[in-house]
Motif scaffolding. Structure first.
Motif, PDB file in Angstrom:
ATOM      1  N   PRO A 124      39.766  50.965  45.089  1.00 10.65           N
ATOM      2  CA  PRO A 124      38.610  51.585  44.314  1.00 10.65           C
ATOM      3  C   PRO A 124      37.539  51.089  43.695  1.00 10.65           C
ATOM      4  O   PRO A 124      37.474  49.825  43.661  1.00 10.65           O
ATOM      5  CB  PRO A 124      39.575  52.534  43.195  1.00 10.65           C
ATOM      6  CG  PRO A 124      40.989  52.123  43.831  1.00 10.65           C
ATOM      7  CD  PRO A 124      41.015  51.116  44.416  1.00 10.65           C
ATOM      8  N   ASN A 125      36.688  51.484  42.965  1.00 10.26           N
ATOM      9  CA  ASN A 125      35.492  50.869  42.213  1.00 10.26           C
ATOM     10  C   ASN A 125      36.044  49.982  41.293  1.00 10.26           C
ATOM     11  O   ASN A 125      37.002  50.355  40.752  1.00 10.26           O
ATOM     12  CB  ASN A 125      34.764  52.038  41.819  1.00 10.26           C
ATOM     13  CG  ASN A 125      33.726  52.790  42.906  1.00 10.26           C
ATOM     14  OD1 ASN A 125      33.508  52.156  43.941  1.00 10.26           O
ATOM     15  ND2 ASN A 125      33.535  54.047  42.452  1.00 10.26           N
ATOM     16  N   VAL A 126      35.348  48.884  41.267  1.00 12.52           N
ATOM     17  CA  VAL A 126      35.753  47.837  40.073  1.00 12.52           C
ATOM     18  C   VAL A 126      34.557  47.524  39.231  1.00 12.52           C
ATOM     19  O   VAL A 126      33.378  47.882  39.780  1.00 12.52           O
ATOM     20  CB  VAL A 126      36.278  46.781  40.640  1.00 12.52           C
ATOM     21  CG1 VAL A 126      37.668  46.920  41.393  1.00 12.52           C
ATOM     22  CG2 VAL A 126      35.180  45.873  41.683  1.00 12.52           C
ATOM     23  N   ALA A 127      34.563  46.965  38.138  1.00 14.65           N
ATOM     24  CA  ALA A 127      33.358  46.492  37.692  1.00 14.65           C
ATOM     25  C   ALA A 127      32.742  45.380  38.317  1.00 14.65           C
ATOM     26  O   ALA A 127      33.224  44.766  39.300  1.00 14.65           O
ATOM     27  CB  ALA A 127      33.977  45.909  36.168  1.00 14.65           C
ATOM     28  N   HIS A 128      31.282  45.065  37.998  1.00 20.65           N
ATOM     29  CA  HIS A 128      30.501  44.350  38.400  1.00 20.65           C
ATOM     30  C   HIS A 128      31.275  42.948  38.603  1.00 20.65           C
ATOM     31  O   HIS A 128      30.959  42.261  39.834  1.00 20.65           O
ATOM     32  CB  HIS A 128      29.174  44.440  37.952  1.00 20.65           C
ATOM     33  CG  HIS A 128      28.068  43.527  38.771  1.00 20.65           C
ATOM     34  ND1 HIS A 128      27.463  42.436  38.253  1.00 20.65           N
ATOM     35  CD2 HIS A 128      27.750  43.719  40.121  1.00 20.65           C
ATOM     36  CE1 HIS A 128      26.678  41.893  39.107  1.00 20.65           C
ATOM     37  NE2 HIS A 128      26.536  42.728  40.108  1.00 20.65           N
ATOM     38  N   ASP A 129      31.482  42.389  37.649  1.00 21.22           N
ATOM     39  CA  ASP A 129      32.125  41.059  37.720  1.00 21.22           C
ATOM     40  C   ASP A 129      33.063  40.846  38.546  1.00 21.22           C
ATOM     41  O   ASP A 129      33.418  39.908  39.375  1.00 21.22           O
ATOM     42  CB  ASP A 129      32.366  40.669  36.272  1.00 21.22           C
ATOM     43  CG  ASP A 129      33.336  41.450  35.767  1.00 21.22           C
ATOM     44  OD1 ASP A 129      33.557  42.559  36.114  1.00 21.22           O
ATOM     45  OD2 ASP A 129      34.037  40.885  34.723  1.00 21.22           O
ATOM     46  N   GLN A 130      34.084  41.987  38.801  1.00 15.37           N
ATOM     47  CA  GLN A 130      35.230  41.787  39.660  1.00 15.37           C
ATOM     48  C   GLN A 130      34.813  42.006  40.987  1.00 15.37           C
ATOM     49  O   GLN A 130      35.224  41.337  41.732  1.00 15.37           O
ATOM     50  CB  GLN A 130      36.135  42.960  39.234  1.00 15.37           C
ATOM     51  CG  GLN A 130      37.311  42.795  40.077  1.00 15.37           C
ATOM     52  CD  GLN A 130      38.090  41.590  39.997  1.00 15.37           C
ATOM     53  OE1 GLN A 130      38.349  41.038  38.929  1.00 15.37           O
ATOM     54  NE2 GLN A 130      38.740  41.122  41.117  1.00 15.37           N
ATOM     55  N   ALA A 131      33.606  42.711  41.237  1.00 14.93           N
ATOM     56  CA  ALA A 131      33.119  42.875  42.536  1.00 14.93           C
ATOM     57  C   ALA A 131      32.615  41.604  43.060  1.00 14.93           C
ATOM     58  O   ALA A 131      32.748  41.150  44.278  1.00 14.93           O
ATOM     59  CB  ALA A 131      32.049  44.078  42.652  1.00 14.93           C
ATOM     60  N   LEU A 132      31.968  40.624  42.142  1.00 13.77           N
ATOM     61  CA  LEU A 132      31.386  39.455  42.646  1.00 13.77           C
ATOM     62  C   LEU A 132      32.687  38.502  42.817  1.00 13.77           C
ATOM     63  O   LEU A 132      32.660  37.613  43.868  1.00 13.77           O
ATOM     64  CB  LEU A 132      30.652  38.705  41.513  1.00 13.77           C
ATOM     65  CG  LEU A 132      29.353  39.524  41.056  1.00 13.77           C
ATOM     66  CD1 LEU A 132      28.682  38.844  39.917  1.00 13.77           C
ATOM     67  CD2 LEU A 132      28.407  39.406  42.268  1.00 13.77           C
TER      68      LEU A 132
END
Length: 240
Positions: A124-132
């Protein structure tokens, strides 16, 4: 309405658009005089954000292809799933497909129908820093341009973060579009039309058989122009 937009275009001192395709569209619609006032300033990546993922290297026990972001049914990635399915027995590394973000049930069904559902991990959706961090941990990054009018002009913000992270990009969309041009300019991967399933399959196979290339350089000359400080400089020059 169209008349109001034309008045705005003609009265503006300068016009900023996010890609060359959009500029061409406005020139076709309003003429060369408007085109002379148009400045292309693309989206970009933030080097400060990416500094937090420098030490993260690609997976070594599998060949991970990661997609980060939303994917609705109109994205139609069936050709990509079929290309992966045709890879057959694993070469050097088994393939993993990792999707991070909101993915529609239609997309998951396409993966199952192509026979690659067991290769997919849905997060599922994650925070931006985790997406990077997810991007940095991939061996390859998947970019999908949705089907529809103007697809050749689409330049998502995600493309520029993919560039900044430095992993090879496999793109699904118009090979003559703006996204493909930037990928080619930066030697960052390859874009494939949905009809190019065999070529896509061969490219994935050749990449998955190669040695992983951890933490590649992110300072290539064409890439620097897509760092947000460069875009800020472009806008400052235009305002001055």
């Amino acid at each position: 309405d169209a008349h109001w937009e034309e008045r705005v275009m003609n009265s503006a001192d300068a016009i900023v658009v996010v890609g060359p395709g959009m500029k061409r569209s406005f020139v076709d619609r309003y003429g060369a005089a408007v085109g002379e006032k148009i400045e292309v300033i693309t989206n970009g990546y933030d080097a400060a954000d990416l500094s937090t993922v420098k030490g993260i290297t690609p997976a070594t026990d599998r060949f991970r292809i990661t997609y980060v972001g939303t994917m609705a049914g109109s994205y139609e990635p069936r050709a990509f799933f079929d290309a992966v399915a045709d890879c057959g027995p694993p070469g050097k590394l088994p393939i993993e497909l990792r999707f991070v973000g909101s993915v529609s049930a239609d997309i998951k069904r396409m993966a199952e129908e192509a026979g690659v559902g067991q290769l997919c991990t849905w997060i599922p959706n994650v925070a931006h820093d985790q997406a990077l961090k997810e991007m940095a941990a991939a061996n390859m990054l998947l970019l999908v341009i949705p089907i529809g009018a103007g697809a050749e002009r689409i330049l998502t913000g995600k493309l520029f973060e993919y560039l900044g992270v430095g992993r090879p990009i496999i793109g699904l969309g118009p090979v003559n579009g703006d996204a493909a041009a930037i990928i080619n300019e930066c030697d960052a991967g390859r874009m494939f039309e949905r009809s190019m399933q065999k070529e896509m399959n061969a490219w994935i196979m050749s990449r998955s058989a190669a040695e992983p290339t951890p933490d590649p350089a992110r300072t290539a000359a064409p890439l620097v122009q897509y760092e947000r400080r460069h875009q800020a400089g472009q806008l400052a020059t235009l305002l001055h």
